[in-house]
Design a protein around this motif. Sequence first.
Motif, mmCIF file in Angstrom:
data_model
loop_
_atom_site.group_PDB
_atom_site.id
_atom_site.type_symbol
_atom_site.label_atom_id
_atom_site.label_comp_id
_atom_site.label_asym_id
_atom_site.label_seq_id
_atom_site.Cartn_x
_atom_site.Cartn_y
_atom_site.Cartn_z
ATOM 1 N N ALA A 12 0.916 -1.056 -0.022
ATOM 2 C CA ALA A 12 0.032 0.080 0.013
ATOM 3 C C ALA A 12 0.873 1.184 -0.016
ATOM 4 O O ALA A 12 0.646 2.302 -0.740
ATOM 5 N N LEU A 13 2.001 1.189 0.875
ATOM 6 C CA LEU A 13 2.826 2.258 0.881
ATOM 7 C C LEU A 13 3.640 2.617 -0.542
ATOM 8 O O LEU A 13 3.602 3.896 -1.085
ATOM 9 N N ILE A 14 3.959 1.588 -1.225
ATOM 10 C CA ILE A 14 4.604 1.661 -2.630
ATOM 11 C C ILE A 14 3.646 2.325 -3.552
ATOM 12 O O ILE A 14 3.967 3.097 -4.240
ATOM 13 N N ALA A 15 2.306 1.671 -3.545
ATOM 14 C CA ALA A 15 1.417 2.157 -4.394
ATOM 15 C C ALA A 15 1.011 3.602 -4.407
ATOM 16 O O ALA A 15 0.658 4.384 -5.333
ATOM 17 N N LEU A 16 0.974 4.007 -3.204
ATOM 18 C CA LEU A 16 0.417 5.432 -2.681
ATOM 19 C C LEU A 16 1.750 6.461 -3.233
ATOM 20 O O LEU A 16 1.408 7.360 -3.671
ATOM 21 N N LYS A 17 2.831 6.000 -2.825
ATOM 22 C CA LYS A 17 4.180 6.720 -3.417
ATOM 23 C C LYS A 17 3.966 6.934 -5.002
ATOM 24 O O LYS A 17 4.359 8.030 -5.406
ATOM 25 N N SER A 18 3.766 5.910 -5.479
ATOM 26 C CA SER A 18 3.561 5.830 -6.819
ATOM 27 C C SER A 18 2.746 6.715 -7.665
ATOM 28 O O SER A 18 2.808 7.468 -8.487
ATOM 29 N N ARG A 19 1.354 6.784 -6.830
ATOM 30 C CA ARG A 19 0.441 7.589 -7.163
ATOM 31 C C ARG A 19 1.038 9.311 -6.803
ATOM 32 O O ARG A 19 0.441 10.068 -7.600
ATOM 33 N N MET A 20 1.562 9.209 -5.756
ATOM 34 C CA MET A 20 2.029 10.614 -5.587
ATOM 35 C C MET A 20 2.853 11.097 -6.541
ATOM 36 O O MET A 20 2.719 12.455 -7.047
ATOM 37 N N VAL A 21 3.794 10.365 -7.144
ATOM 38 C CA VAL A 21 4.553 10.884 -8.382
ATOM 39 C C VAL A 21 4.004 11.020 -9.506
ATOM 40 O O VAL A 21 4.294 12.071 -10.183
ATOM 41 N N GLU A 22 3.049 10.187 -9.585
ATOM 42 C CA GLU A 22 2.096 10.523 -10.797
ATOM 43 C C GLU A 22 1.306 11.954 -10.728
ATOM 44 O O GLU A 22 1.328 12.605 -11.766
ATOM 45 N N ILE A 23 0.794 12.201 -9.514
ATOM 46 C CA ILE A 23 0.499 13.582 -9.223
ATOM 47 C C ILE A 23 1.282 14.598 -9.492
ATOM 48 O O ILE A 23 0.768 15.820 -10.081
ATOM 49 N N LEU A 24 2.496 14.556 -8.990
ATOM 50 C CA LEU A 24 3.405 15.500 -9.041
ATOM 51 C C LEU A 24 3.950 15.626 -10.690
ATOM 52 O O LEU A 24 3.805 16.734 -11.197
ATOM 53 N N SER A 25 3.803 14.560 -11.303
ATOM 54 C CA SER A 25 4.182 14.810 -12.860
ATOM 55 C C SER A 25 3.031 15.225 -13.577
ATOM 56 O O SER A 25 3.383 16.036 -14.377
ATOM 57 N N ASN A 26 1.801 15.084 -13.227
ATOM 58 C CA ASN A 26 0.732 15.888 -13.991
ATOM 59 C C ASN A 26 0.834 17.208 -13.724
ATOM 60 O O ASN A 26 0.438 18.234 -14.458
ATOM 61 N N GLN A 27 1.285 17.692 -12.142
ATOM 62 C CA GLN A 27 1.295 19.088 -11.917
ATOM 63 C C GLN A 27 2.551 19.730 -12.946
ATOM 64 O O GLN A 27 2.248 20.827 -13.686
ATOM 65 N N ILE A 28 3.383 18.984 -13.232
ATOM 66 C CA ILE A 28 4.585 19.575 -13.894
ATOM 67 C C ILE A 28 4.255 19.574 -15.323
ATOM 68 O O ILE A 28 4.221 20.602 -16.017
ATOM 69 N N ILE A 29 3.505 18.617 -15.820
ATOM 70 C CA ILE A 29 2.834 18.749 -17.224
ATOM 71 C C ILE A 29 1.955 20.006 -17.523
ATOM 72 O O ILE A 29 1.846 20.660 -18.484
ATOM 73 N N ASN A 30 1.073 20.044 -16.469
ATOM 74 C CA ASN A 30 0.249 21.104 -16.512
ATOM 75 C C ASN A 30 1.106 22.444 -16.439
ATOM 76 O O ASN A 30 0.584 23.442 -17.387
ATOM 77 N N GLU A 31 1.904 22.755 -15.889
ATOM 78 C CA GLU A 31 2.770 23.896 -16.023
ATOM 79 C C GLU A 31 3.457 24.128 -17.197
ATOM 80 O O GLU A 31 3.344 25.392 -17.882
ATOM 81 N N ILE A 32 3.838 22.948 -17.651
ATOM 82 C CA ILE A 32 4.434 23.298 -19.137
ATOM 83 C C ILE A 32 3.648 23.528 -20.203
ATOM 84 O O ILE A 32 3.864 24.179 -20.959
ATOM 85 N N ASN A 33 2.489 22.918 -20.124
ATOM 86 C CA ASN A 33 1.246 23.367 -20.933
ATOM 87 C C ASN A 33 0.676 24.599 -20.791
ATOM 88 O O ASN A 33 0.389 25.129 -21.888
ATOM 89 N N ASN A 34 0.863 25.318 -19.682
ATOM 90 C CA ASN A 34 0.452 26.582 -19.478
ATOM 91 C C ASN A 34 1.404 27.572 -20.047
ATOM 92 O O ASN A 34 1.260 28.803 -20.066
ATOM 93 N N LEU A 35 2.909 27.362 -20.172
ATOM 94 C CA LEU A 35 3.804 28.188 -20.426
ATOM 95 C C LEU A 35 3.525 28.839 -21.774
ATOM 96 O O LEU A 35 3.027 28.072 -22.827
ATOM 97 N N ASN A 36 3.732 29.744 -21.927
ATOM 98 C CA ASN A 36 3.464 30.808 -23.262
ATOM 99 C C ASN A 36 4.846 31.024 -24.039
ATOM 100 O O ASN A 36 5.233 31.981 -23.817
ATOM 101 N N ILE A 37 5.202 29.922 -24.730
ATOM 102 C CA ILE A 37 6.654 29.957 -25.093
ATOM 103 C C ILE A 37 6.586 30.345 -26.669
ATOM 104 O O ILE A 37 5.836 29.575 -27.467
ATOM 105 N N ASN A 38 6.994 31.492 -27.245
ATOM 106 C CA ASN A 38 7.353 31.633 -28.797
ATOM 107 C C ASN A 38 8.205 30.822 -29.208
ATOM 108 O O ASN A 38 9.576 31.294 -28.710
ATOM 109 N N ASN A 39 8.381 30.092 -30.059
ATOM 110 C CA ASN A 39 9.295 29.247 -30.720
ATOM 111 C C ASN A 39 9.952 29.885 -31.996
ATOM 112 O O ASN A 39 9.429 30.422 -32.544
#
Length: 71
Positions: A44-71
């Motif tokens: 249960a501890l390992i499964a929860l930690k895995s879910r928490m890393v997934e949540i963190l990853s999604n937060q980072i992905i959302n921030e990357i997607n919200n960046l307004n970068i002009n290429n």
Amino acid sequence: FEGRWGKDVLLEVFWKIIDPQKQTALRVQKSVIKEPLADENYEALIALKSRMVEILSNQIINEINNLNINN
């Protein structure tokens, strides 16, 4: 990560998104993710930690997607 049987599991992370060309920080964030541990066993501890890393990853992905970068 911090966590004990009968307590919440805590993931507290400072992270940043860097512009690779300019070597400047585009975002600097702190994420705090706190979840209760349902069962007091290692599976249960390992499964929860895995879910928490997934949540963190999604937060980072959302921030990357919200960046307004002009290429």
